[in-house]
Enzyme design. Structure first.
Site, short mmCIF file in Angstrom:
data_model
loop_
_atom_site.label_atom_id
_atom_site.label_comp_id
_atom_site.label_asym_id
_atom_site.label_seq_id
_atom_site.Cartn_x
_atom_site.Cartn_y
_atom_site.Cartn_z
N ARG A 69 0.83 -1.20 0.00
CA ARG A 69 0.00 0.00 0.00
C ARG A 69 0.87 1.26 0.00
NH1 ARG A 69 -5.59 1.66 0.92
NH2 ARG A 69 -6.23 -0.51 0.78
N GLU B 77 -9.52 6.02 7.36
CA GLU B 77 -8.09 6.28 7.21
C GLU B 77 -7.74 7.57 6.47
OE1 GLU B 77 -7.96 2.30 5.55
OE2 GLU B 77 -6.04 2.03 6.55
#
Lengths: 771, 461
Positions: free
Chosen positions: A311, A724
């Protein structure tokens, strides 16, 4: 409609009165055992001798386990099966559990573990990036490399090239409720597990595995966590397994909660990274080619480090359309805590890399960093999917995903306008000229964050909805509540589905016996996945009800309306309770599961090609700071945020995520510093030494607003994930500090994170010296 | 020990209490009052905040490092005890719901108690009142909104009940003579002399951690909090005499009028919860090299008063700190008071830490430089965090004296810093940074004296 309303957190009245129950608040029988781990005192080596006789003799101790006393193959890892519950002969970090004590009280267990006599044969540990690269200790066989275009050729051809290195620290989750688990043994060897976990199904799986039981023999319940932030995605496994082992061995309930210092010493944290970069660009600051080498310190076990590092690579572009981008990622194995999931899951680290590059390029050209950022943005896309066919610009990320929902151009303009960016920048330049000892800085940075689990099969969710004959509704789904307000949002979805007031909907604890095979509540996916699953279940029941009532009243089922607590069928109007009772008496099933899987996602992580994300969430923040050039102390004076939550399911909860995310993100990059000594001991293992933001650290002026838009993809009521993405708005605080340091001289600050007062002062001195 | 206090308005009598049993463990494990949370067990997060009321009024304190005997004769309120008789929410509870002040909810009861205490006292300096409560979810903004909204609502009448404190017998001590709680300095002097190995416990903000973190057994304990005569402040013509048992919240209030820079440092010292329990005597007596009071007291030329039975002696406070972990105190001797000269205020205190509020100093510098006709006549400078003890910068002081009060003085003292200090590197700061920042603090002091803007906390957006 219940969705879109700014309702308080469902448990807020329980929170404020102290009645909200966490694991350690659950009443236990007097014979409950309390557990504690004895921990390794060295970072790497073998145990040459272990004498636990004093531990066994300590007051209150009931039983003690070493690795050899455990059921075979007792493992805690969520991935590679490389985390034995207790170390056995080989230890890999200071703080690794070596033995387990069960005692009659928490304090007795903690006191007993300190009486162990353990001797070690130490070997040379691997701590740093350099040491790990030299020793080639890593996960996976070599670096992962993804590339779009030819970055090396692009760098050769670019009119300007600069190189740099950015170091960024890890981050302790500091959930206020430490890790905790409580296990009640049941008849037939079954186990009931209460766990403070983001991932009940994983707890179930690992406990079942440890006790050699089928998963149906283990039930895991999670009502709420006192904070998670990724730290309870896998780090709760050890406690639950330990309790289950103790319960199985003794037939007594067993509870384990880490003391705060133990929690910080044992559990994983955010990965710290070093990122090397080379960037080629033109006079306007348009990036032509970027080459990143990312080094992630993963700690001793694999845990979730592979998808975290992936990621980070996936966010190396952030908001910028870069013609040639190469990302090389090293996942390094070190003798420290096994770094784990933390809000953003590598995304913040990758994003900070490219934001540093933009900041550096702007400084090299003497241009406004925001201008340089804007020059490099992806192009905005149409706000409505309806006209998407023709108007979406052709632009893809470095991993081949088309960017079809980009809105940061308009969003940035709106924010810059709202916060008077240009005028304040000019004012600050004058102020800095007039103020020799103090310097202000300003920075506006964007966030583009990909939404979906990159391990595609995790993008699924289940729900279970019951309508009772009095019209009350019981709701269950696979998501867990850690403070984000997921339960309330999902309840709003259910209330909207049945057209009933929210107080008819009871939200129940997450329970693996109700909804099986769930994914972690992680990757910001909670509302997207579980909201849709709940909606599917509600739709099923509502359609059954409509069909039955339409038959009773000779009406068209499609025209039965569920609204404001009533059901309108033909000429008749029934309360929802009356309707439910009629359906019950008509032998209609008023219970349904619901299921959802995210469409469109497909991803080859080896090639680094595909569509890992269903969509992107966006936001931007502008932060102003002031710093003291004599000590490096600083304040965040003001933050303005505009964030995209799509068509928000609950604006109050979403704004809460944004405010909290920003402060947590700014904390990561400013005061939160993890320090290990040269023997690998974590020296910052309590709030006395590890400093998360306190009340007065929030910006004095703090303006947060939601972008008025809707998701172009068909998410739950067109909302967007919000857990997030706002964390990375905190990057603007570091960039504002960089801007303020840059005002001290000519050189580029190259400010590393966390930018403690010490790092700021050293950067100031470097810039003043023109180094 | 046998003790008695009010718990949420009802009298509690406890027999045979272990002297180091914490209020938090007792509430949670024995009373089932689980609203009060354990977040860190060291007084740094505030999740265990409760309200304690005595003759001095109400205070928010950390229950995790509060020993039960410290509650004798007082009133304790927990989050379960601030709602009305009919279950009505307290105004701060209502506001926290309405303004979305809770997310995960775990820190919330502690916040509620700090907020209720501030509300009771009409204190609207919320950043200070809540500096000792950590929240990881909200970013604090909604909590402050809630506190501000509740401030306009009157104190509920049911909270007035604690005005009537329980009548309790004095002179508690345990049957096995391992713990004592004397009622006067004279009684303490006798006990301390007879039990020289006993640990003296004032606020327990340090000793509490010996128990909760180091898991030490304390064989003998003497609680000081019932010695009223140690809690006196005497404002004399020449000196201010502060009893060793005066809590830091009172020192803070006292110094606002006399040495405001000291007060401003104390505003950041610990937290409201810590200042309400910690005493000035404790902060000096434990000899920590990073205690914040000693450097200030050294710069102010304070005198330390020690007592053994009826023998008293006094010394310049810097003489008390001999070396790391060692002070000039005989077994059985205790700190009775500290006196501070009343002079015109030249004091500036600079507390440097990673986080502004509730953080232990990396460096704490205290400066008092007297200038006549543009020339330095007298300099008293002392530091915490720069050596194994709180230490006076004698070489720097000597280099400054007689110099023109300009950049020249700073330059003249440049090399003296290394003669005075060879600081360590640790998790709070490197040696290099400590020395650089300490040096720069002199520049800051000079420029501040000359009228420059030097304080980031005074800059407005």
């Amino acid at each position: 409609m219940s969705v879109t309303k700014p309702l308080p957190h469902d448990a807020a009245p329980l929170h404020v009165t102290g009645k909200a129950r966490y694991i350690d608040d659950i009443p236990v029988p007097a014979d409950c055992l309390h557990l504690a781990f004895g921990l390794s005192e060295i970072a790497a080596g073998r145990i040459s001798g272990i004498d636990l006789s004093e531990v066994r003799k300590a007051p209150g101790v009931v039983k003690v386990w070493e690795a050899k006393d455990l059921p075979s193959d007792c493992d805690c890892s969520p991935s590679l099966h490389d985390e034995p519950l207790l170390s056995g002969a080989t230890v890999h970090y200071v703080g690794q559990p070596v033995f387990l004590v069960a005692a009659t009280s928490h304090l007795a267990a903690r006191k007993a573990v300190r009486k162990a006599q353990i001797t070690y044969q130490e070997r040379d540990p691997v701590f740093t990036v350099d040491e790990a690269m030299a020793a080639d200790t890593r996960f996976e066989e070599g670096p992962r490399i993804w590339e779009k275009g030819d970055a090396i050729a692009g760098l050769d051809a670019a009119p300007h090239v600069i190189d740099g290195t950015l170091e960024m620290g890890g981050q302790e989750h500091f959930y206020l409720e430490g890790q905790a688990a409580l296990v009640f043994p049941q008849e037939n060897g079954d186990m009931l597990v209460h766990s403070s976990t983001q991932h009940p199904s994983e707890i179930q799986h690992k406990v079942a595995h440890a006790l050699h039981l089928p998963m149906h023999a283990v039930r895991v319940e999670t009502r709420r966590m006192g904070g998670g932030f990724g730290g309870k995605e896998s780090q709760g496994n050890a406690l639950a397994i330990a309790c289950a082992v103790a319960a199985a061995a003794t037939g007594r309930p067993a509870k384990m909660r880490y003391d705060r210092d133990d929690d910080m010493v044992i559990t994983g944290k955010r990965h710290d990274f070093r990122i090397d970069y080379s960037v080629g660009f033109d006079e306007q600051g348009k990036l032509l080619a970027v080459d990143f080498v990312q080094y992630a310190r993963c700690g001793w076990a694999q845990d979730l480090s592979i998808p975290v590092a992936d990621r980070a690579m996936l966010h190396a572009d952030n908001a910028y359309d870069i013609p040639a981008l190469r990302v090389e990622s090293h996942r390094l194995k070190t003798n420290t805590q096994s770094a784990t999931a933390y809000r953003g899951f590598g995304g913040p680290q990758g994003m900070l890399g490219i934001e540093r590059v933009l900041d550096h390029v702007a400084h090299a050209l003497g241009r406004d960093p925001l201008e340089v950022r804007r020059v490099n943005y992806y192009a905005d896309c149409p706000a409505d999917a309806a006209d998407a066919e023709t108007a979406v610009p052709v632009q893809t990320t470095h991993y081949g995903q088309p960017v079809e929902d980009f809105i940061l151009g308009g969003l940035t303009d709106a924010l810059a306008d709202r916060c008077d960016y240009a005028e304040r920048r000019a004012r600050i330049a004058v102020w800095n000229e007039e103020t020799p000892l103090l310097k202000r800085g300003l920075a506006l940075t964007p966030v583009k964050f990909g939404i979906s689990f990159t391990l595609t099969h995790l993008n699924q969710a289940g729900a279970l909805v019951h309508v009772y004959q009095d019209g009350s509704v019981s709701l269950n789904h696979g998501g867990t509540e850690m403070g984000q307000g997921l339960f309330q949002k999902v309840a709003q979805v259910a209330a909207t589905g049945f057209g009933i007031p929210l107080d008819l909907v009871r939200i129940t604890a997450t329970d693996t016996a109700k909804v099986p095979n769930t994914s972690a509540t992680a990757a910001s996916s909670g509302s997207d996945l579980n909201g849709m699953a709940v909606k599917a279940a509600c739709d099923t029941i509502r359609d059954r009800m409509a069909g039955h009532l339409a038959g009773l009243y000779q009406a068209n089922a499609a025209e039965v309306l569920f609204v404001d607590g009533y059901v309108h069928v033909g000429e008749a109007t029934l309360s929802f309770a009356e309707a439910a009772k009629l359906c019950y008496e008509g032998r209609v099933s008023l219970s349904s599961t619901g299921f959802y899987k995210t469409p469109k996602v497909e991803w080859d992580r080896i090639k680094g090609q595909g569509r890992p994300f269903y969509y992107f969430a966006y936001g931007a923040a502008c932060t102003e700071v002031v710093l003291d050039t004599l000590t490096g102390e600083y304040r965040i004076l003001r933050a303005d945020i505009l964030h995209d939550a799509g068509a928000s399911l609950n604006p109050a909860l979403d704004i809460g995520q944004i405010e909290g995310g920003y402060v947590q993100g700014a904390g990561w990059l400013t005061t939160e510093e993890l320090v290990w000594d040269d023997r690998g001991r974590l020296r910052t293992h309590a709030p006395s030494t590890y400093k998360i933001p306190a009340c007065s650290d929030r910006p004095e002026i703090f303006n947060v607003a939601l972008w008025d838009g809707r998701n172009v993809e068909e998410t739950i009521y067109r909302s967007k994930a919000v857990g997030e993405p706002p964390f990375m708005l905190g990057i603007s605080a570091l960039m504002a500090l960089s801007d303020a340091v840059a005002a001290c001289g000519e050189a580029y600050p190259a400010l590393d994170a966390p930018a403690t007062p010490e790092r700021v002062l050293m950067a100031v001195r470097k810039v003043q010296d023109g180094a | 020990m046998d003790i008695s206090f009010l718990l949420n308005g009802e009298r509690v009598e406890l027999r045979g209490v272990s002297p180091t049993r914490t209020a938090l463990d007792w509430l949670r494990e024995e009373r089932g009052l689980t609203g009060t949370k354990e977040g860190c067990n060291e007084g740094d997060c505030g999740a265990c905040t409760v309200m304690v009321t005595d003759e001095g009024g109400s205070r928010a304190v950390n229950a995790c490092i509060l020993f039960l005997p410290q509650l004798h004769g007082k009133a304790l309120r927990t989050v379960e005890g601030i709602s009305g008789p009919g279950g009505e929410m307290h105004p701060v509870q209502e506001a926290m719901v309405a303004y979305h002040g809770s997310q995960c909810g775990f820190c919330t009861p502690g916040f509620i108690m700090s907020m209720a205490n501030a509300h009771l006292k009409g204190d609207t300096a919320f950043d200070d009142a809540l500096a000792g409560n950590l929240c990881r979810c909200t970013g604090y903004a909604p909590i402050i909104r809630a506190a501000a909204a509740a401030a306009t609502v009157p104190v509920p009448e049911w909270l007035a009940a604690d005005a009537a404190l329980p009548e309790v017998p004095g002179g508690i001590s345990s049957a096995d003579m391992t713990a004592h709680a004397p009622e006067s300095a004279d009684a303490l002097a006798e006990l301390a002399a007879r039990h020289p190995q006993a640990v003296l416990v004032a606020g327990a903000t340090d000793v509490g951690l010996w128990v909760t973190k180091q898991l030490r057994e304390l064989p003998e304990v003497i609680f000081l909090n019932r010695c009223r005569d140690l809690q006196q402040i005497e404002l004399g013509e020449e000196v201010i005499r502060i009893g060793a048992g005066v809590t830091m919240d009172r020192v803070l209030e006292l110094m606002r009028a006399h040495y405001p820079s000291y007060a401003e440092m104390l505003r950041r010292y610990g937290s409201g919860q810590v200042r309400a329990a910690a005493t000035i005597g404790g902060n000096v007596a434990n000899g920590s090299p990073i205690g914040d009071n000693p450097p200030v007291l050294i710069a102010l030329g304070a005198t330390l008063h020690l007592r053994y039975r009826d023998t008293r002696r006094e010394m310049p406070i810097e003489s008390f700190f001999l070396e790391y972990g060692k002070q000039d105190r005989y077994p059985g001797e205790f700190v009775e008071a500290i006196s501070i000269p009343r002079r015109d205020d030249r004091l500036r205190v600079y507390k440097l830490s990673k986080r502004f509020d509730q953080d232990i100093s990396a460096v704490c510098g205290a400066f008092s430089v007297r200038v006549e006709d543009g020339v330095v006549r007298e300099a008293r400078i002392a530091f915490g965090g720069m050596a194994g003890i709180p230490k006076r910068a004698l070489a720097v002081e000597a280099a400054l004296e007689g110099r023109p009060w300009t950049d020249e003085a700073v330059v003249a003292a440049w090399d003296a810093w290394e003669a005075d200090f060879a600081p360590l590197s640790d998790m709070r700061a490197s040696a290099e940074y400590r020395l650089a920042a300490a040096r720069n603090m002199l520049t800051r002091y000079l420029l501040e004296d000359l009228g420059a803007s030097v304080n980031v906390r005074e800059v407005r957006p």
